[in-house]
Design an enzyme around this catalytic site. Sequence first.
Site, mmCIF file in Angstrom:
data_model
loop_
_atom_site.group_PDB
_atom_site.id
_atom_site.type_symbol
_atom_site.label_atom_id
_atom_site.label_comp_id
_atom_site.label_asym_id
_atom_site.label_seq_id
_atom_site.Cartn_x
_atom_site.Cartn_y
_atom_site.Cartn_z
ATOM 1 N N HIS A 227 -0.788 -18.308 2.407
ATOM 2 C CA HIS A 227 -0.856 -17.606 1.121
ATOM 3 C C HIS A 227 -1.869 -16.464 1.178
ATOM 4 C CE1 HIS A 227 -0.948 -17.436 -3.407
ATOM 5 N NE2 HIS A 227 -2.149 -16.944 -3.137
ATOM 6 N N GLU A 228 -3.073 -16.776 1.602
ATOM 7 C CA GLU A 228 -4.116 -15.747 1.633
ATOM 8 C C GLU A 228 -3.800 -14.664 2.663
ATOM 9 O OE1 GLU A 228 -6.096 -15.561 -0.703
ATOM 10 O OE2 GLU A 228 -5.958 -17.593 -1.509
ATOM 11 N N HIS A 231 -1.877 -11.890 1.168
ATOM 12 C CA HIS A 231 -2.714 -10.859 0.547
ATOM 13 C C HIS A 231 -3.251 -9.889 1.601
ATOM 14 C CE1 HIS A 231 -2.648 -12.438 -3.479
ATOM 15 N NE2 HIS A 231 -3.228 -13.577 -3.153
ATOM 16 N N HIS A 234 -0.500 -7.540 2.628
ATOM 17 C CA HIS A 234 -0.238 -6.608 1.531
ATOM 18 C C HIS A 234 -1.294 -5.503 1.514
ATOM 19 C CE1 HIS A 234 0.918 -6.243 -3.036
ATOM 20 N NE2 HIS A 234 1.370 -5.244 -2.318
ATOM 21 N N GLU A 256 0.411 -11.636 -6.906
ATOM 22 C CA GLU A 256 0.523 -12.911 -6.200
ATOM 23 C C GLU A 256 1.864 -13.090 -5.491
ATOM 24 O OE1 GLU A 256 -1.776 -15.247 -5.670
ATOM 25 O OE2 GLU A 256 -3.285 -14.113 -6.766
ATOM 26 N N TYR A 366 0.554 -16.045 -12.753
ATOM 27 C CA TYR A 366 0.809 -16.952 -11.631
ATOM 28 C C TYR A 366 2.276 -17.378 -11.595
ATOM 29 C CZ TYR A 366 -4.144 -17.500 -10.460
ATOM 30 O OH TYR A 366 -5.441 -17.272 -10.060
#
Length: 433
Positions: A227-228, A231, A234, A256, A366
């Site tokens: 998940h991180e 980021h 991105h 997110e 979220y």
Amino acid sequence: MQFKFWNRAADANTALLAEAVDIRSNIATIFGHTSWADHMLEVKMAKNLEAVNAFYDSVIPGLTEKAGSERAALQALFDKDQDGELQSWDWFYYANERRRANYGIDPNEVAKYFSLERVMDGMFEITGDVFGLEYSRVEDARAWHEDVALYEIRNKNESEPLAYFYADLFPREGKFGHAAAFPIEYGVREADGSYRKPIAAIVANFTKPTATQPSLLEHGEAVTLFHEFGHVLHFCLTTVDMLRFSGYDTEWDFVEAPSQIMEHWMWQPEVLQRFAAHHETGDVIPEDLVNRLVEARDLHVGMQTIRQVFLGKLDMMLHDGSDTTDLEAITREANKLTLLPFHEETHFLASFGHLMGGYDAGYYGYLWSKVYGDDMFSEFQRLGVTSPEVGKRYRDEVLAVGGSRDAIEHLRAFLQREPNSDAFLKNLGLDGS
């Protein structure tokens, strides 16, 4: 424990929150908006409060029905141990008991398949194949701590780095206690025409390796790492010239989605079997175990998601222009969504840090962004979960363009159709299938 946690600095924080809500309302009025929610939503994907309420209205009935059946199953377990009604502090325990009984999953045994080194290598291999990238560790990291590693990101078969990121993955005294991605240097077009390389950092607190055992991640921790890293990609794969729109500086209710899409790879047997192997025997993770992980994840998806709705609705009830003089009454009303009794003599709002941490009138994001993350991943499912062709389109139309155009245009360009909530509802079991 919940009683103490929800009452931390209750008097001081409740007063500060009440003051903040009043100030926000006054600011909204000055700008000609009817509420702080409408003021904040103007520059987000949702645009207005009506859109957020319509989104919630579309999922609450189905989620309530699903959560109700899940709650009944947990109540049955609770009844075997004691009399009375399942409470908000009980359901996590009984959810784990039900998950263990139904699927026989021991998180510590699962972790033996997810050494940090293998997960990192797998993450690099998969994103490298899908997005056309290569990664190398920089030996002279010159970082803020000896545990921190520095990596460079390159286009495949090119020597010039596109970007760099630091990986600060182990706990230490005084360190930030959660997992997150942080910007260090934004990508931007310089006056001489060159492009400043982005630099990001991924921060977590995984178990540190020892002399006899590698760092082993629970599956949920491995999902968090993916998940991180979404980021990080991105941020680092931006090609935007202007700093204001570079990296992940998109609408707050979309930001997110590119990290949530990464989570999906961590639930695919064909993906996990490329890198998840027992750290002692070398055996690849069994497909049956992955399938049981997925089933266990979805066992209480109704209650888990309705709690997210509760938090988002509570946030909006504070900022929709309604009377906010009685914060406890607002919390009690929103709590009805959870299907669990209100925890008397507690002050949950005093510990709801998002309300003072940038998510005011924004917590809905979220779930809102998950709709689009699920929709985008459905394109990978349709054409191949690790398809380089889909990956290139995703990189070009979503990751590279940052906030240089509205996120809805990213979605249309990548999906080549209007986005929808079909995949989101299917994943929640609300599509009627």
